[in-house]
Write a protein that holds these residues in place. Structure first.
Motif, PDB file in Angstrom:
ATOM      1  N   GLU A 104       0.843  -1.207   0.000  1.00  8.05           N
ATOM      2  CA  GLU A 104       0.000   0.000   0.000  1.00  8.05           C
ATOM      3  C   GLU A 104       0.873   1.249   0.000  1.00  8.05           C
ATOM      4  O   GLU A 104       0.635   2.192  -0.748  1.00  8.05           O
ATOM      5  N   GLU A 105       1.894   1.232   0.834  1.00 10.22           N
ATOM      6  CA  GLU A 105       2.818   2.364   0.942  1.00 10.22           C
ATOM      7  C   GLU A 105       3.617   2.566  -0.352  1.00 10.22           C
ATOM      8  O   GLU A 105       3.770   3.682  -0.838  1.00 10.22           O
ATOM      9  N   LEU A 106       4.119   1.474  -0.910  1.00  8.94           N
ATOM     10  CA  LEU A 106       4.957   1.562  -2.103  1.00  8.94           C
ATOM     11  C   LEU A 106       4.166   1.998  -3.333  1.00  8.94           C
ATOM     12  O   LEU A 106       4.674   2.737  -4.165  1.00  8.94           O
ATOM     13  N   VAL A 107       2.941   1.532  -3.453  1.00 11.24           N
ATOM     14  CA  VAL A 107       2.106   1.920  -4.595  1.00 11.24           C
ATOM     15  C   VAL A 107       1.869   3.431  -4.573  1.00 11.24           C
ATOM     16  O   VAL A 107       1.920   4.092  -5.607  1.00 11.24           O
ATOM     17  N   LYS A 108       1.668   3.979  -3.395  1.00 17.05           N
ATOM     18  CA  LYS A 108       1.464   5.429  -3.260  1.00 17.05           C
ATOM     19  C   LYS A 108       2.707   6.218  -3.667  1.00 17.05           C
ATOM     20  O   LYS A 108       2.599   7.361  -4.100  1.00 17.05           O
ATOM     21  N   SER A 109       3.894   5.616  -3.539  1.00 16.56           N
ATOM     22  CA  SER A 109       5.137   6.333  -3.854  1.00 16.56           C
ATOM     23  C   SER A 109       5.287   6.633  -5.341  1.00 16.56           C
ATOM     24  O   SER A 109       5.991   7.562  -5.720  1.00 16.56           O
ATOM     25  N   GLY A 110       4.651   5.823  -6.190  1.00 16.03           N
ATOM     26  CA  GLY A 110       4.755   6.034  -7.631  1.00 16.03           C
ATOM     27  C   GLY A 110       6.022   5.462  -8.250  1.00 16.03           C
ATOM     28  O   GLY A 110       6.225   5.560  -9.456  1.00 16.03           O
ATOM     29  N   ASN A 111       6.887   4.845  -7.453  1.00 14.71           N
ATOM     30  CA  ASN A 111       8.106   4.226  -7.976  1.00 14.71           C
ATOM     31  C   ASN A 111       7.796   2.861  -8.579  1.00 14.71           C
ATOM     32  O   ASN A 111       6.753   2.270  -8.298  1.00 14.71           O
ATOM     33  N   ASP A 112       8.695   2.371  -9.417  1.00 18.69           N
ATOM     34  CA  ASP A 112       8.543   1.031  -9.963  1.00 18.69           C
ATOM     35  C   ASP A 112       8.645   0.013  -8.826  1.00 18.69           C
ATOM     36  O   ASP A 112       9.454   0.176  -7.915  1.00 18.69           O
ATOM     37  N   ILE A 113       7.813  -1.031  -8.900  1.00 23.35           N
ATOM     38  CA  ILE A 113       7.810  -2.070  -7.873  1.00 23.35           C
ATOM     39  C   ILE A 113       8.009  -3.421  -8.538  1.00 23.35           C
ATOM     40  O   ILE A 113       7.351  -3.729  -9.531  1.00 23.35           O
ATOM     41  N   ARG A 114       8.907  -4.217  -7.976  1.00 19.00           N
ATOM     42  CA  ARG A 114       9.069  -5.612  -8.380  1.00 19.00           C
ATOM     43  C   ARG A 114       9.011  -6.466  -7.132  1.00 19.00           C
ATOM     44  O   ARG A 114       9.639  -6.150  -6.133  1.00 19.00           O
ATOM     45  N   VAL A 115       8.244  -7.545  -7.193  1.00 25.21           N
ATOM     46  CA  VAL A 115       8.135  -8.456  -6.067  1.00 25.21           C
ATOM     47  C   VAL A 115       8.784  -9.773  -6.468  1.00 25.21           C
ATOM     48  O   VAL A 115       8.380 -10.395  -7.448  1.00 25.21           O
ATOM     49  N   TYR A 116       9.795 -10.159  -5.716  1.00 24.69           N
ATOM     50  CA  TYR A 116      10.497 -11.423  -5.927  1.00 24.69           C
ATOM     51  C   TYR A 116      10.052 -12.372  -4.827  1.00 24.69           C
ATOM     52  O   TYR A 116      10.133 -12.029  -3.645  1.00 24.69           O
ATOM     53  N   SER A 117       9.589 -13.567  -5.203  1.00 22.46           N
ATOM     54  CA  SER A 117       9.153 -14.516  -4.180  1.00 22.46           C
ATOM     55  C   SER A 117       9.622 -15.918  -4.535  1.00 22.46           C
ATOM     56  O   SER A 117       9.877 -16.232  -5.694  1.00 22.46           O
ATOM     57  N   SER A 118       9.715 -16.742  -3.505  1.00 23.38           N
ATOM     58  CA  SER A 118      10.144 -18.125  -3.723  1.00 23.38           C
ATOM     59  C   SER A 118       8.925 -18.988  -4.042  1.00 23.38           C
ATOM     60  O   SER A 118       7.802 -18.678  -3.655  1.00 23.38           O
ATOM     61  N   ARG A 119       9.159 -20.073  -4.748  1.00 23.34           N
ATOM     62  CA  ARG A 119       8.070 -20.986  -5.107  1.00 23.34           C
ATOM     63  C   ARG A 119       7.440 -21.619  -3.872  1.00 23.34           C
ATOM     64  O   ARG A 119       6.295 -22.035  -3.902  1.00 23.34           O
ATOM     65  N   SER A 120       8.185 -21.682  -2.795  1.00 26.16           N
ATOM     66  CA  SER A 120       7.682 -22.322  -1.576  1.00 26.16           C
ATOM     67  C   SER A 120       6.733 -21.418  -0.789  1.00 26.16           C
ATOM     68  O   SER A 120       6.184 -21.820   0.225  1.00 26.16           O
ATOM     69  N   LEU A 121       6.500 -20.218  -1.274  1.00 28.42           N
ATOM     70  CA  LEU A 121       5.668 -19.262  -0.566  1.00 28.42           C
ATOM     71  C   LEU A 121       4.207 -19.698  -0.552  1.00 28.42           C
ATOM     72  O   LEU A 121       3.692 -20.219  -1.540  1.00 28.42           O
ATOM     73  N   ARG A 122       3.537 -19.462   0.568  1.00 28.70           N
ATOM     74  CA  ARG A 122       2.119 -19.817   0.678  1.00 28.70           C
ATOM     75  C   ARG A 122       1.278 -18.897  -0.201  1.00 28.70           C
ATOM     76  O   ARG A 122       1.631 -17.748  -0.460  1.00 28.70           O
ATOM     77  N   ASP A 123       0.133 -19.393  -0.631  1.00 28.02           N
ATOM     78  CA  ASP A 123      -0.755 -18.662  -1.534  1.00 28.02           C
ATOM     79  C   ASP A 123      -1.239 -17.331  -0.974  1.00 28.02           C
ATOM     80  O   ASP A 123      -1.506 -16.400  -1.728  1.00 28.02           O
ATOM     81  N   GLU A 124      -1.357 -17.216   0.353  1.00 25.82           N
ATOM     82  CA  GLU A 124      -1.877 -15.972   0.931  1.00 25.82           C
ATOM     83  C   GLU A 124      -0.997 -14.772   0.566  1.00 25.82           C
ATOM     84  O   GLU A 124      -1.497 -13.676   0.356  1.00 25.82           O
ATOM     85  N   TYR A 125       0.311 -14.988   0.448  1.00 22.49           N
ATOM     86  CA  TYR A 125       1.212 -13.906   0.053  1.00 22.49           C
ATOM     87  C   TYR A 125       0.993 -13.534  -1.409  1.00 22.49           C
ATOM     88  O   TYR A 125       0.950 -12.369  -1.765  1.00 22.49           O
ATOM     89  N   LEU A 126       0.875 -14.553  -2.245  1.00 26.31           N
ATOM     90  CA  LEU A 126       0.677 -14.309  -3.673  1.00 26.31           C
ATOM     91  C   LEU A 126      -0.643 -13.594  -3.936  1.00 26.31           C
ATOM     92  O   LEU A 126      -0.727 -12.743  -4.826  1.00 26.31           O
ATOM     93  N   GLU A 127      -1.665 -13.928  -3.161  1.00 26.82           N
ATOM     94  CA  GLU A 127      -2.965 -13.255  -3.308  1.00 26.82           C
ATOM     95  C   GLU A 127      -2.858 -11.771  -2.961  1.00 26.82           C
ATOM     96  O   GLU A 127      -3.471 -10.932  -3.613  1.00 26.82           O
ATOM     97  N   VAL A 128      -2.084 -11.450  -1.931  1.00 28.25           N
ATOM     98  CA  VAL A 128      -1.891 -10.045  -1.557  1.00 28.25           C
ATOM     99  C   VAL A 128      -1.243  -9.289  -2.713  1.00 28.25           C
ATOM    100  O   VAL A 128      -1.680  -8.199  -3.087  1.00 28.25           O
ATOM    101  N   VAL A 129      -0.223  -9.885  -3.308  1.00 27.10           N
ATOM    102  CA  VAL A 129       0.478  -9.237  -4.421  1.00 27.10           C
ATOM    103  C   VAL A 129      -0.469  -9.021  -5.596  1.00 27.10           C
ATOM    104  O   VAL A 129      -0.502  -7.948  -6.189  1.00 27.10           O
ATOM    105  N   LYS A 130      -1.287 -10.023  -5.897  1.00 25.59           N
ATOM    106  CA  LYS A 130      -2.242  -9.917  -7.009  1.00 25.59           C
ATOM    107  C   LYS A 130      -3.263  -8.808  -6.776  1.00 25.59           C
ATOM    108  O   LYS A 130      -3.714  -8.169  -7.721  1.00 25.59           O
ATOM    109  N   GLN A 131      -3.650  -8.577  -5.521  1.00 27.49           N
ATOM    110  CA  GLN A 131      -4.618  -7.528  -5.208  1.00 27.49           C
ATOM    111  C   GLN A 131      -4.135  -6.148  -5.664  1.00 27.49           C
ATOM    112  O   GLN A 131      -4.936  -5.267  -5.929  1.00 27.49           O
ATOM    113  N   PHE A 132      -2.833  -5.980  -5.750  1.00 22.14           N
ATOM    114  CA  PHE A 132      -2.261  -4.700  -6.159  1.00 22.14           C
ATOM    115  C   PHE A 132      -1.922  -4.667  -7.645  1.00 22.14           C
ATOM    116  O   PHE A 132      -1.327  -3.709  -8.129  1.00 22.14           O
TER     117      PHE A 132
END
Length: 143
Positions: A104-132
């Motif tokens: 939420e904070e980073l999106v407001k900044s207007g800077n480019d955002i890249r999210v790097y995640s591991s394949r072992s990450l639970r779906d709840e994290y990926l869902e949060v990223v997709k919401q943005f």
């Protein structure tokens, strides 16, 4: 300080340097355990983009149950091999709620955002990223 264009049409400072129009890259690392593939990919991407002159500053935000200083292993190669950009590393928490607040904070900044995640990450994290509306760069192997 004057920002008048020089003979090539590039804005320059009164000190003789070129004013950079480059953005800051906000790189968010989300991982649940040590994962060498994340820091290799992050290091490759940052160095590639900095050599192109796209970014002069990278802010790396870490979401992980690995507390400071353990998470620093994931960014060590980037810090040791980087000579092109300014890098700031911040620990930003360990849960999906921490990730949501950070994005939420980073999106407001207007800077480019890249999210790097591991394949072992639970779906709840990926869902949060997709919401943005951000597509994660997923690397590594699953557990």
């Amino acid at each position: 300080m004057s920002n008048a264009p020089n003979s090539r049409g590039v804005p320059s400072s009164s000190l003789g340097g070129v004013v950079s129009a480059n953005k800051i890259l906000n790189a968010v690392l989300v991982f649940s355990r040590d994962d060498e593939s994340i820091h290799r990919r992050l290091t490759y991407d940052i160095i590639k983009e900095s050599l192109r002159g796209r970014y002069k500053k990278v802010e790396v935000y870490v979401i992980s149950p690995l507390k400071p200083p353990l998470y620093l292993r994931q960014v060590r190669d980037l810090l040791l091999s980087n000579i092109h950009v300014s890098i700031v590393v911040k620990y930003s928490g360990c849960g999906a709620d921490s990730l949501r607040r950070l994005l939420e904070e980073l999106v407001k900044s207007g800077n480019d955002i890249r999210v790097y995640s591991s394949r072992s990450l639970r779906d709840e994290y990926l869902e949060v990223v997709k919401q943005f509306g951000i597509t994660s760069i997923i690397v590594g192997e699953s557990q």
